[in-house]
Design a protein around this motif. Structure first.
Motif, PDB file in Angstrom:
ATOM      1  N   GLY A 130     -23.877 -29.688  87.111  1.00  0.00           N
ATOM      2  CA  GLY A 130     -23.752 -28.839  85.670  1.00  0.00           C
ATOM      3  C   GLY A 130     -23.882 -27.490  85.899  1.00  0.00           C
ATOM      4  N   ALA A 131     -24.329 -26.924  86.945  1.00  0.00           N
ATOM      5  CA  ALA A 131     -24.325 -25.514  87.030  1.00  0.00           C
ATOM      6  C   ALA A 131     -23.438 -24.779  86.608  1.00  0.00           C
ATOM      7  N   VAL A 132     -22.175 -24.923  87.097  1.00  0.00           N
ATOM      8  CA  VAL A 132     -20.993 -24.099  86.748  1.00  0.00           C
ATOM      9  C   VAL A 132     -20.385 -24.201  85.225  1.00  0.00           C
ATOM     10  N   PRO A 133     -20.602 -25.609  84.518  1.00  0.00           N
ATOM     11  CA  PRO A 133     -20.477 -25.636  83.389  1.00  0.00           C
ATOM     12  C   PRO A 133     -21.443 -24.827  82.403  1.00  0.00           C
ATOM     13  N   GLY A 134     -22.768 -25.094  82.835  1.00  0.00           N
ATOM     14  CA  GLY A 134     -23.810 -24.543  82.076  1.00  0.00           C
ATOM     15  C   GLY A 134     -23.427 -23.060  82.095  1.00  0.00           C
ATOM     16  N   ILE A 135     -23.176 -22.368  83.127  1.00  0.00           N
ATOM     17  CA  ILE A 135     -23.093 -20.983  83.260  1.00  0.00           C
ATOM     18  C   ILE A 135     -22.087 -20.568  82.190  1.00  0.00           C
ATOM     19  N   LEU A 136     -20.932 -21.360  82.264  1.00  0.00           N
ATOM     20  CA  LEU A 136     -19.578 -21.217  81.345  1.00  0.00           C
ATOM     21  C   LEU A 136     -20.138 -21.314  80.027  1.00  0.00           C
ATOM     22  N   PHE A 137     -20.994 -22.343  79.592  1.00  0.00           N
ATOM     23  CA  PHE A 137     -21.510 -22.528  78.291  1.00  0.00           C
ATOM     24  C   PHE A 137     -22.348 -21.043  77.719  1.00  0.00           C
ATOM     25  N   LEU A 138     -23.053 -20.736  78.641  1.00  0.00           N
ATOM     26  CA  LEU A 138     -23.963 -19.393  78.298  1.00  0.00           C
ATOM     27  C   LEU A 138     -23.135 -18.176  78.213  1.00  0.00           C
ATOM     28  N   VAL A 139     -22.105 -17.904  78.932  1.00  0.00           N
ATOM     29  CA  VAL A 139     -21.110 -17.009  78.916  1.00  0.00           C
ATOM     30  C   VAL A 139     -20.536 -16.951  77.513  1.00  0.00           C
ATOM     31  N   ALA A 140     -20.063 -18.132  77.057  1.00  0.00           N
ATOM     32  CA  ALA A 140     -19.065 -18.364  75.899  1.00  0.00           C
ATOM     33  C   ALA A 140     -20.137 -18.070  74.807  1.00  0.00           C
ATOM     34  N   GLY A 141     -21.569 -18.636  74.867  1.00  0.00           N
ATOM     35  CA  GLY A 141     -22.425 -18.434  74.012  1.00  0.00           C
ATOM     36  C   GLY A 141     -22.781 -16.943  73.659  1.00  0.00           C
ATOM     37  N   LEU A 142     -23.062 -16.355  74.763  1.00  0.00           N
ATOM     38  CA  LEU A 142     -23.262 -14.843  74.468  1.00  0.00           C
ATOM     39  C   LEU A 142     -21.958 -14.224  73.885  1.00  0.00           C
ATOM     40  N   ALA A 143     -20.880 -14.454  74.449  1.00  0.00           N
ATOM     41  CA  ALA A 143     -19.611 -13.839  73.665  1.00  0.00           C
ATOM     42  C   ALA A 143     -19.523 -14.185  72.131  1.00  0.00           C
ATOM     43  N   LEU A 144     -19.828 -15.470  71.975  1.00  0.00           N
ATOM     44  CA  LEU A 144     -19.844 -15.774  70.450  1.00  0.00           C
ATOM     45  C   LEU A 144     -20.899 -14.969  69.629  1.00  0.00           C
ATOM     46  N   ALA A 145     -22.006 -15.155  70.448  1.00  0.00           N
ATOM     47  CA  ALA A 145     -23.319 -14.202  69.398  1.00  0.00           C
ATOM     48  C   ALA A 145     -22.759 -12.638  69.423  1.00  0.00           C
ATOM     49  N   ARG A 146     -22.155 -12.053  70.330  1.00  0.00           N
ATOM     50  CA  ARG A 146     -21.593 -10.490  69.980  1.00  0.00           C
ATOM     51  C   ARG A 146     -20.763 -10.660  68.741  1.00  0.00           C
ATOM     52  N   GLY A 147     -19.632 -11.555  68.590  1.00  0.00           N
ATOM     53  CA  GLY A 147     -18.894 -11.704  67.857  1.00  0.00           C
ATOM     54  C   GLY A 147     -19.452 -11.950  66.362  1.00  0.00           C
ATOM     55  N   LEU A 148     -20.675 -12.818  66.512  1.00  0.00           N
ATOM     56  CA  LEU A 148     -21.359 -12.977  65.245  1.00  0.00           C
ATOM     57  C   LEU A 148     -21.911 -11.719  64.835  1.00  0.00           C
ATOM     58  N   GLY A 149     -22.425 -11.012  65.838  1.00  0.00           N
ATOM     59  CA  GLY A 149     -23.234  -9.869  65.375  1.00  0.00           C
ATOM     60  C   GLY A 149     -22.163  -8.958  64.852  1.00  0.00           C
ATOM     61  N   THR A 150     -21.157  -8.656  65.423  1.00  0.00           N
ATOM     62  CA  THR A 150     -20.010  -7.705  64.532  1.00  0.00           C
ATOM     63  C   THR A 150     -19.797  -8.194  63.230  1.00  0.00           C
ATOM     64  N   LEU A 151     -19.737  -9.457  63.085  1.00  0.00           N
ATOM     65  CA  LEU A 151     -19.528  -9.983  61.520  1.00  0.00           C
ATOM     66  C   LEU A 151     -20.533  -9.520  60.823  1.00  0.00           C
TER      67      LEU A 151
END
Length: 429
Positions: A57-78
């Motif tokens: 699950g290392a690769v999917p886990g990293i992808l989850f983290l990257v997606a979460g960080l991108a979503l956090a940035r978008g939420l911060g913009t909102l």
């Protein structure tokens, strides 16, 4: 005077536009806070962190983290947009990570994005505060429903209930019209308190937004230093340009007139009558001419006149005066500031001089391009190669000058050639 003003402030707080805007902010910001907490904190960060600890699950886990960080940035913009539009809190966006080529480098840059991680921290801290803000909005709703209790009674609602804003406060029925007017009085009291509850929740959120959704203290310091440096560099460039104009329009013109006057005096003298005087005049005229030449060279060093038409024209002129064929290629839709233009021109002139003096090349190429806020200068020759950056040398000086504006110079010069020098500068100092 102070007591009546304080009383008036309390009594009219619920009628002010600020109070309504803060209530709307508490209401609208709850939904993204809840969704963000579930998707970012629970799904992306928590699940991603757990998956990265496993082999499969290392690769999917990293992808989850990257997606979460991108979503956090978008939420911060909102959230920054809501804060600016509704409560007048203007916070700049934190700097984004520098784009890197390659999948691994790009993922690493995303995971090291401190602005995104601070947005994740905001999501974690925001939900309890958003819940408190939603509870404060509930006071507005309960107070308004109690205020209109007599209207509800007259509209046919039998035994309307008195609503309490306190958890477990109960909802006693109102059996008479008089009781509904008592509920109205209680509703007015609730509406007097509601604006201060929402203001308290908004005050806490203001601090969170400033602390976590804006640039950090270090980023602010770096930005302030960059702005100060840019002002200093641009001011120095403007002063040098003004000095060059003063020398050209003042001292050079006077020296040229002096040399011409001395030349006219020399022609009027007779060698047979005053040979020593003619010699003195010739010496003075030669000194004036040499001084004028040195002054012209100095003024060109301060600010080359060729730059008045832009860096592309200056490089073309520089190539035309070179002692070997030079091809110039320019793709620069975005013009840099005068200070950066001067620095790029001096780099090109120094590199071209090195090619002519040391490389034994038969030809040279100069490429200039701008894009993504960066100026790129590339000088390539077909000489013998073997160049290196020596301490105290000309290339080392160019490296230091580029670093003053956060630029860089790279050299690739294997034995036998070719030699390629790349200079990267920001468009604005």
């Amino acid at each position: 005077m102070r007591e009546p003003r304080a009383v008036r402030t309390v009594l009219t707080a619920s009628l002010k536009r600020r109070a309504w805007a803060e209530a709307v902010y508490c209401l609208l910001s709850f939904v993204p806070a809840l969704v963000g907490f579930v998707l970012i904190a629970v799904v992306a960060v928590a699940l991603g962190s757990v998956l990265t600890l496993t082999v499969l699950g290392a690769v999917p886990g990293i992808l989850f983290l990257v997606a979460g960080l991108a979503l956090a940035r978008g939420l911060g913009t909102l959230q920054r947009w809501l804060a600016q539009r509704l409560i007048g809190e203007r916070v700049e966006e934190p700097p984004r990570p520098e784009a890197r080529r390659g999948l691994v480098a790009g993922v690493e840059a995303r995971l090291r994005d401190t602005g995104a991680w601070r947005a994740v921290a905001y999501v974690l801290a925001k939900l309890p505060l958003a819940t408190l803000g939603l509870y404060a909005v509930l006071w507005w709703v309960i107070g308004a429903l109690n205020v209109i209790a007599p209207l509800r009674w007259m509209a046919g609602e039998r035994n309307p209930r008195l609503l309490s804003p306190f958890p477990g406060g109960g909802q006693p029925p109102l059996h008479s019209l008089g009781a509904t007017f008592a509920a109205t009085a209680l509703g007015c009291a609730v509406l007097l308190i509601a604006p201060w509850l929402t203001r308290g929740a908004v005050a806490g959120d203001r601090r969170l937004v400033r602390a976590l959704l804006g640039p950090g203290a270090l980023a602010k310091r770096v930005r302030d230093l960059e702005e100060t440096r840019a002002l200093a560099v641009d001011d120095a460039a403007e002063r040098l340009r003004r000095l060059e104009r003063d020398l050209h329009d003042g001292a050079q013109v006077r020296l040229a007139a002096l040399a011409m006057s001395l030349d006219m005096v020399r022609e009027q003298l007779d060698d047979r009558d005053r040979p020593e005087l003619r010699h003195l005049v010739e010496t003075a005229r030669d000194n004036a001419t040499e001084t004028l030449t040195e002054l012209r060279d100095l003024s060109r060093g301060l600010h080359p006149p060729a730059l008045d038409g832009g860096l592309a024209d200056a490089l073309t002129t520089l190539a035309a005066r070179a002692a070997l064929p030079v091809e110039v290629s320019v793709d620069a839709p975005n013009r840099p500031t005068p200070a950066i233009e001067s620095l790029a021109y001096y780099c090109a002139a120094e590199l071209l001089a090195n090619v002519i003096k040391h490389s034994g090349a038969r030809g040279c190429g100069i490429e200039l391009s701008t894009g993504d806020g960066t100026l790129r200068l590339r000088v390539r020759d077909d000489g013998r190669g073997g160049a290196h950056i020596a301490e105290g040398g000309g290339l080392a000086g160019l490296v230091q000058r580029a670093r003053t504006v956060d630029g860089e110079l790279t050299l690739h010069s294997p034995d036998g050639g070719p030699t390629t020098v790349k200079v990267r500068l920001p468009l604005h100092a």
